[in-house]
Each structure stands twice: as structure tokens, then as C-alpha cells.
Design a protein around this motif. Structure first.
Motif, PDB file in Angstrom:
ATOM      1  N   TYR A  55       0.972  -1.031   0.015  1.00  6.14           N
ATOM      2  CA  TYR A  55       0.022   0.131  -0.264  1.00  6.14           C
ATOM      3  C   TYR A  55       0.800   1.052  -0.331  1.00  6.14           C
ATOM      4  O   TYR A  55       1.742   1.454   0.818  1.00  6.14           O
ATOM      5  CB  TYR A  55      -0.613  -0.032   0.442  1.00  6.14           C
ATOM      6  N   THR A  60      -2.642   3.393   6.953  1.00  7.04           N
ATOM      7  CA  THR A  60      -2.607   1.887   6.487  1.00  7.04           C
ATOM      8  C   THR A  60      -3.720   1.815   8.046  1.00  7.04           C
ATOM      9  O   THR A  60      -4.079   1.802   8.394  1.00  7.04           O
ATOM     10  CB  THR A  60      -2.142   1.348   6.459  1.00  7.04           C
ATOM     11  N   GLY A  65      -8.127   1.038   3.559  1.00  5.48           N
ATOM     12  CA  GLY A  65      -7.220  -0.597   2.439  1.00  5.48           C
ATOM     13  C   GLY A  65      -8.432  -1.047   2.212  1.00  5.48           C
ATOM     14  O   GLY A  65      -8.100  -1.710   1.016  1.00  5.48           O
ATOM     15  N   HIS A 325      -4.327  -4.716   5.456  1.00  2.67           N
ATOM     16  CA  HIS A 325      -3.061  -3.701   5.654  1.00  2.67           C
ATOM     17  C   HIS A 325      -2.928  -4.797   7.010  1.00  2.67           C
ATOM     18  O   HIS A 325      -2.644  -5.708   7.100  1.00  2.67           O
ATOM     19  CB  HIS A 325      -3.314  -2.051   7.178  1.00  2.67           C
ATOM     20  N   HIS A 449      -1.693   0.145  13.513  1.00  2.00           N
ATOM     21  CA  HIS A 449      -1.049   0.310  12.619  1.00  2.00           C
ATOM     22  C   HIS A 449      -1.229   1.562  12.068  1.00  2.00           C
ATOM     23  O   HIS A 449      -1.927   2.376  12.702  1.00  2.00           O
ATOM     24  CB  HIS A 449      -1.598  -0.933  11.679  1.00  2.00           C
ATOM     25  N   ASP A 456       3.681  -2.130   8.009  1.00  2.00           N
ATOM     26  CA  ASP A 456       2.260  -1.980   7.928  1.00  2.00           C
ATOM     27  C   ASP A 456       1.182  -1.898   6.902  1.00  2.00           C
ATOM     28  O   ASP A 456       0.046  -2.466   6.491  1.00  2.00           O
ATOM     29  CB  ASP A 456       1.529  -0.428   8.407  1.00  2.00           C
ATOM     30  N   SER A 457       2.515  -1.643   5.972  1.00  2.00           N
ATOM     31  CA  SER A 457       2.040  -1.955   4.302  1.00  2.00           C
ATOM     32  C   SER A 457       2.164  -2.771   3.495  1.00  2.00           C
ATOM     33  O   SER A 457       1.431  -2.652   2.289  1.00  2.00           O
ATOM     34  CB  SER A 457       2.751  -0.313   3.715  1.00  2.00           C
TER      35      SER A 457
END
Length: 506
Positions: A55, A60, A65, A325, A449, A456-457
Motif C-alpha cells: 500500500y 493504513t 484499505g 494492512h 497500525h 503496516d503496508s
């Protein structure tokens, strides 16, 4: 002769196909790597080897998401900047909509906050409404933003009523096939480890929960999810435990059977989002036996569900699985393992500190200058003089865990991943980007997150199809999921999905 003609016509009649989009809330790419020895040779959910997918956005969260996966665009286009965002003088949930009353509830929810069409919306437009679109999830925001406003049905676990529910904007009330009173099964349910030996091997010395687990289920195994009563406490505990996965998949099975998805001569879309990794992860952290157990249970239950669909549909089934995420490690785990680069930006300390600085610069305000700091965005109470915004940005940029503090007026000059996260009127006055391994939350809260960094991504992407395979790319982008699902459906991608599909013909 007539019989032979009828048999020939029946044989020539199109059977239809089904595309299933599965989103495992908070499933990190690292999770499938770490758990690989326990997943078996067929990989997570029996879908093979996962590819990494990113992402490219500063915020996130679940709502943006899922909206990105469904639309092929980021919040700058689809408008879902966070799970909740300011609207006028107050914050609202992204799905809040008084015009769409939820069955059996006084609340209203819909996908109408979207500013870009989903792949389900595109499928409806491109087939004159003939194809069916159904979304099922534990979370309302997941079901609504995956399905879009045109879906035949978007179903979620309504924790206030203890039922899978939708709103009158999809159907006037529950269909006869929808399983009823699912919570009764869990009235006395005790959550134990599904694979105690494997989990103990992965985490021989588990750390304590970073915060008090919700709804009195206890800090360690076994967890008493059911405590003898069918009530709101149980309904909420189900949402925050692996029981929610079982209920969501039971609902998805009922929808496939009752609506004959994939059987009506069209190509239908079923979106399923399961949330136990997320709801458990927030409470117990990445390095917890509970989160590992939730992930392994989802692997087992999804493997069974998808295997059943394969038996029923054979090559007429296509599957895409990914996450919305990831999750940051807790500060306690970082310290325990001598990883010194991370930490916590504590909201309950930052907010009063920021209010004091603004009061010194511009005078006291009875209710304080800060309206909220949520989803990496600072919202100030209006009206405010320019000096207040200047001081706020300066204070935030001096916070050790904040990498960038970008005022709304500077967004157009910022990096693309920051622009992707911003939507005018919904993103507050200053967008915050934390440093790697830092988390923005209250001290009393568990893991969280919300950053653009790998924890996180970076999530997994898996595809199974008789007609297509994943391209050979080092890393995929979240904006490729909607075009990929569209290609599997045999339709053009939704209007704002300008990225390429992640698949090719073998």
C-alpha cells in the motif's frame, strides 16, 4: 428428437463462473513467511506461495484499505481516508448513513461515502445488473466498501444485535436463508489454542498482552469468550475472537447456496473479509500466541471453504486473497528484543502538550485548540488564525516519532504516498507520517497500525485461476487488485482503477 435437442440446449447453456475476493484483515506478508512451516505445502488457505504487495499510502487502516482494494484507487480519489473522519463539527464513522437503516437497529450504514466505483459497481454497470455481487464480513466497513452501493447484498456482524445484518438500502430485511441466532453456539465457548505444540514452538516465551483484552475474555489462554449469557458482551467478544471467522464463512456458504453464485450463466463476485487476525492482533500484539492461533484458524477455515467451492465449481472458480494492512510490533516487544528504533507517540500526552503550545501562541480556548488526532491526522477547532496552524506543525515536527507533519496547504507538494492519503474536507488540517516502528496511540491501548512502512503496508497477494497466473514481478501494488479481479470477472476495471492487473495468461 425433441429430447435430444433439449439435452443439446442444456449442454450448451452457459454454467457461469464465480470470482472470490478474500481479504484477511491485518494479515502481513511477514505472517505467511513466518507461519509457512505450519501451513503445509499448499500455502496459506491452500492458495500456494504468496507474493508481496504494498500500500503506497501514508494511512493504513481497514476502511481505506478495503476501499482501495475494491476501487483500484487511493483515498485521494475514493475519499475513504480513515475508519472515521471529520464531517463538519464532528467525527463520523466512514459507513455512517442515517438514510440506510440497519436491520433491527436504529443506526444507519452504507457505502455512500465512496467517491469512486468498486469493481462490484463496475460489474453491475457492465452486465446491466445481471451479474450478482455479494460481500460478507465481520466488519461493516469491510463488507460495505468491498461490495459498493450497488451490491446485491452486503452483510456484516452487527454486534449490537448479535446477527449478521445489512441495511434497507440493500434489502428490506434478512433473507430466509440467512443463518439466525449464530451467537447461541458460543454461549459457553472457551477459546483454546488450535495447535498448541506448533504455537508453543513458534513462541516458547510469549510476552504479556500490551493492554487489557476486551470484553473480559482474560489475558492468556484459555479465553472465556462465552460466559453463559447471550448478550451484547458476547456479541462483541465474538467480533473480537476467531468465532467471527466461523460465523462469516457460514454466512458466505449460505449465500453461495441460496443465490446459486457462479451457477446462473453469469460471472458473479463474492467478497469475503475475515477480521480475527486484526481484532486479536490489536489486543495481544504481533508476537502473541493469540494472533498466531487466529491466523492458523483462518488458514484452516478458509482452506475448507475454498476447497468446497473448488469441488462445486472446478475451473469455473477464481480466487484472489490479500490483506488490507499490517500491524506494528508493540513497544514492549521492541524493547524486549533490543530493537531501539521504535516507540509510541502517545496521544494522551501529545494532545495536551499541543494544546498548551497553541494556547501560549494564540491564547486560551475553553475547549482547547485540538479537535482530534485520529488516523494520522490533526484536526483543529475552527475558526483558527494562521499562527495556530504554523505552531501546530512546528510542534509536531519536533516530536521524535513523527517523520513528517504536512499541512493541508502543502499536500500538493508532498510525496505521492502522502498525496494518496489526503482527501479535502475529510483529512483534517495536518497529515502525520510516523517514523519506522513508531505507533500513534494512547498509552493504554494495544498494538496498532497506520504507517507506510513494511510492518503496516506490506501484505501477501495470492491468486488461483484456471485461466490466469500472477505476473513475475518483484512486488505488487494494492491498486492492482481491482483490475485483477475485473480481469478474472471478464469485465473492464472500475473507472478509477488505472493500474495494471497483476495476472497474465500462462
Amino acid at each position: 428428437m425433441i429430447a435430444a435437442l433439449l439435452l443439446g440446449a442444456a449442454a450448451a447453456a452457459p454454467q457461469g463462473r464465480l470470482v472470490v475476493l478474500v481479504v484477511v484483515d491485518q494479515l502481513r506478508y511477514q505472517d505467511v513467511l513466518w507461519l509457512a512451516p505450519e501451513l503445509g505445502p499448499k500455502g496459506f488457505a491452500g492458495l500456494g506461495r504468496a507474493a508481496p504487495m504494498r500500500y503506497d499510502t501514508a494511512v493504513t487502516e481497514t476502511a481505506p484499505g478495503h476501499a482501495t482494494l475494491a476501487t483500484g484507487a487511493y483515498a485521494e480519489v475514493h475519499g475513504i481516508v480513515a475508519n472515521r473522519f471529520p464531517l463538519g463539527a464532528r467525527e463520523q464513522e466512514a459507513v455512517e448513513d442515517p438514510a440506510c437503516q440497519v436491520w433491527g437497529s436504529k443506526s444507519g450504514k452504507s457505502a455512500n461515502a465512496l467517491r469512486a466505483p468498486t469493481v462490484g459497481d463496475a460489474l453491475k454497470l457492465n452486465t446491466d445488473g445481471k451479474a450478482r455481487v455479494v460481500a460478507v464480513s465481520v466488519k461493516d466497513r469491510s463488507a460495505l466498501f468491498l461490495g459498493g452501493p450497488s451490491a446485491d447484498l452486503a452483510l456484516w456482524w452487527e454486534a449490537e444485535t448479535g446477527e449478521m445484518a445489512s441495511s434497507i438500502c440493500y434489502a428490506p430485511g434478512p433473507p430466509a436463508w440467512l443463518p439466525q441466532r449464530p451467537a447461541e453456539t458460543y454461549k459457553d465457548w472457551i477459546w483454546t489454542m488450535s495447535r498448541p505444540d506448533a504455537i508453543a514452538r513458534l513462541l516458547p516465551n510469549p510476552s504479556p498482552a500490551p493492554a487489557a483484552p476486551a470484553y473480559d475474555i482474560g489475558p492468556s489462554f484459555p479465553h472465556r469468550v462465552g460466559q453463559g449469557a447471550v448478550d451484547v458482551r458476547l456479541y462483541r467478544a465474538i467480533r473480537n475472537s476467531p468465532a467471527g471467522t466461523t460465523i462469516a464463512l457460514r454466512t458466505a456458504r449460505a449465500a453461495v447456496a441460496a443465490l446459486k453464485l457462479g451457477e446462473g450463466g453469469t460471472t458473479d463476485l463474492l467478497a469475503v473479509a475475515v477480521a480475527a487476525v486484526d481484532t486479536v492482533g490489536h489486543q495481544f500484539g504481533t508476537l502473541s500466541r493469540e494472533r498466531i492461533d487466529a491466523a492458523l484458524r483462518i488458514h484452516d477455515e478458509l482452506s475448507t471453504f475454498l476447497r468446497e467451492l473448488r469441488v462445486q465449481l472446478g475451473p469455473r472458480l477464481s480466487i484472489v486473497l490479500t490483506g488490507d494492512h499490517g500491524l506494528n510490533p508493540t513497544e514492549a516487544d521492541e524493547r524486549r528484543l533490543h530493537v531501539t528504533q521504535g516507540g509510541t507517540v502517545a496521544l494522551d500526552e501529545l494532545t495536551p502538550r499541543l494544546n498548551r503550545a497553541l494556547a501560549e501562541a494564540a491564547g486560551e480556548r475553553p475547549d482547547g485548540w485540538v479537535a482530534s488526532i485520529d488516523a494520522n491526522a490533526l484536526t483543529l477547532r475552527t475558526p483558527f488564525p494562521p499562527r495556530v496552524l504554523e505552531v501546530a506543525v512546528d510542534v509536531l515536527r519536533r516530536e521524535p516519532g513523527i517523520w513528517k507533519a504536512v499541512a493541508a496547504s502543502e499536500i500538493d507538494k508532498a510525496e505521492p504516498f502522502i498525496r494518496h492519503a489526503y482527501f479535502p474536507g475529510r483529512s483534517g488540517h495536518v497529515l502525520l507520517v510516523l517514523r519506522p516502528l513508531w505507533t500513534l496511540k494512547r498509552r493504554s491501548e494495544g498494538a496498532d497500525h497506520g504507517t507506510p512502512w513494511n510492518d503496516d503496508s506490506l501484505v501477501p497477494l495470492l491468486v488461483e485461476s484456471a485461466q490466469f497466473r500472477l505476473r513475475r514481478e518483484p512486488q505488487f501494488r494494492a491498486t492492482q487488485v481491482a483490475p485483477t479481479v475485473a480481469a478474472l470477472l471478464g469485465t473492464a476495471p472500475p473507472a478509477a482503477a488505472l493500474d495494471s492487473a497483476a495476472i497474465e495468461q500462462p
